[in-house]
Design a protein around this motif. Structure first.
Motif, mmCIF file in Angstrom:
data_model
loop_
_atom_site.group_PDB
_atom_site.id
_atom_site.type_symbol
_atom_site.label_atom_id
_atom_site.label_comp_id
_atom_site.label_asym_id
_atom_site.label_seq_id
_atom_site.Cartn_x
_atom_site.Cartn_y
_atom_site.Cartn_z
ATOM 1 N N TYR A 31 -66.621 66.725 -27.778
ATOM 2 C CA TYR A 31 -65.283 67.507 -26.714
ATOM 3 C C TYR A 31 -64.909 68.653 -26.913
ATOM 4 C CZ TYR A 31 -61.282 66.293 -24.288
ATOM 5 O OH TYR A 31 -60.423 66.253 -23.726
ATOM 6 N N ALA A 35 -64.732 70.253 -23.484
ATOM 7 C CA ALA A 35 -64.224 71.134 -22.785
ATOM 8 C C ALA A 35 -63.630 72.330 -22.519
ATOM 9 C CB ALA A 35 -62.211 70.854 -23.325
ATOM 10 N N THR A 110 -67.313 64.001 -21.577
ATOM 11 C CA THR A 110 -65.614 63.510 -20.934
ATOM 12 C C THR A 110 -65.050 64.844 -21.099
ATOM 13 O OG1 THR A 110 -66.094 61.647 -21.867
ATOM 14 C CG2 THR A 110 -63.962 61.840 -21.957
ATOM 15 N N GLY A 111 -65.243 65.572 -22.755
ATOM 16 C CA GLY A 111 -64.979 67.333 -22.644
ATOM 17 C C GLY A 111 -64.597 68.165 -21.643
ATOM 18 N N TYR A 114 -62.889 66.325 -18.590
ATOM 19 C CA TYR A 114 -60.843 65.920 -18.816
ATOM 20 C C TYR A 114 -60.709 66.921 -20.162
ATOM 21 C CZ TYR A 114 -61.886 61.798 -16.050
ATOM 22 O OH TYR A 114 -62.245 61.394 -14.992
ATOM 23 N N VAL A 116 -59.245 69.148 -22.897
ATOM 24 C CA VAL A 116 -57.528 69.825 -22.938
ATOM 25 C C VAL A 116 -57.239 71.065 -23.434
ATOM 26 C CG1 VAL A 116 -58.136 70.043 -25.359
ATOM 27 C CG2 VAL A 116 -56.100 68.819 -25.527
ATOM 28 N N HIS A 119 -55.506 71.558 -18.808
ATOM 29 C CA HIS A 119 -54.366 69.809 -18.840
ATOM 30 C C HIS A 119 -55.283 68.685 -18.091
ATOM 31 C CE1 HIS A 119 -51.756 73.257 -18.721
ATOM 32 N NE2 HIS A 119 -51.912 73.717 -18.050
ATOM 33 N N PHE A 120 -56.744 69.169 -18.890
ATOM 34 C CA PHE A 120 -57.875 67.752 -18.479
ATOM 35 C C PHE A 120 -58.049 67.460 -17.171
ATOM 36 C CE2 PHE A 120 -54.030 66.541 -21.894
ATOM 37 C CZ PHE A 120 -55.343 65.915 -22.333
ATOM 38 N N LYS A 121 -58.068 68.454 -16.595
ATOM 39 C CA LYS A 121 -59.076 68.655 -14.524
ATOM 40 C C LYS A 121 -59.762 69.397 -14.996
ATOM 41 C CE LYS A 121 -53.947 68.481 -12.176
ATOM 42 N NZ LYS A 121 -53.212 69.218 -11.473
#
Length: 215
Positions: A31, A35, A110-111, A114, A116, A119-121
């Motif tokens: 993750y 991200a 998922t990372g 979304y 971290v 801002h999960f965008k």
């Protein structure tokens, strides 16, 4: 009566404590790597417009191509693919069962979707899925990639190619590598969901094409 578990079973559901710990650590690592946005990093490196506010406003390789051309897009693709490939490779070399490998792959994707750090965008997850899939199940992923290329060349719309490939993925996995059918089915749902804005654009006729970068 003692019940034994056949080690040749395609998806092994039972793991010892050590493997559970390794799986948890790799999920966190996956993750965290996922991200990191290759599109944002490359755009800053090449002094390009922010992909989150330019072009299609998606921080992915296709949008970097639109705003900056082929070289930045290729670098973005490599970075975003590596985010999926590295943790899955570690999961396989750690001899985790197929289900755990799939969970690690899903964590990386998922990372990316979304993150971290942003801002999960995040992005659509296609490149990270490619990287994870090439390590997880090369036959399935190569077939899906070939479908993406054929469709993209035909229609010149990245989202159409990505959506088509995502819908094909579970069936390809079932035929070519059944152990990962569940994983590819979940990936398919995730990618289709992340393309909901693109689906709206296709319906209204406003979806961007791949004909040339938006310089």
């Amino acid at each position: 009566m003692v019940t034994t578990i056949d080690s040749s079973t395609p998806i092994t559901l039972f793991m010892d404590t050590g493997k559970i710990v390794i799986t948890c650590l790799l999920v966190i690592l996956a993750y965290g790597l996922g991200a990191i946005s290759g599109a944002i990093l490359v755009s800053r490196l090449f002094s390009l417009k922010d992909p989150r506010t330019s072009g299609s406003k998606n921080p992915g390789a296709t949008n970097v191509y639109r705003i900056g051309g082929a070289i930045p897009a290729i670098i973005t693709l490599v970075i975003d693919s590596a985010k999926g490939a590295i943790p899955v490779y570690l999961a396989i070399t750690s001899e985790l069962p197929e289900l755990a490998q799939g969970i690690v792959a899903l964590a990386a994707i998922t990372g990316h979707m979304y993150p971290v750090y942003y801002h999960f965008k995040g992005g659509k997850g296609v490149a990270t899925t490619l990287g994870a899939g090439l390590i997880l199940s090369p036959p399935t992923t190569l077939f899906i990639t070939a479908c993406w290329i054929v469709i993209a060349r035909k229609v010149r719309i990245s989202s159409v190619a990505s959506l088509s490939a995502a819908l094909i993925a579970p069936f390809a996995a079932y035929i070519l590598d059944p152990s990962y059918t569940v994983v590819y089915s979940i990936l398919s749902i995730m990618i289709v969901f992340r393309h909901k804005d693109n689906i709206s654009g296709l319906i209204t006729g406003n979806e961007k094409r791949l004909d040339k970068p938006d310089l």
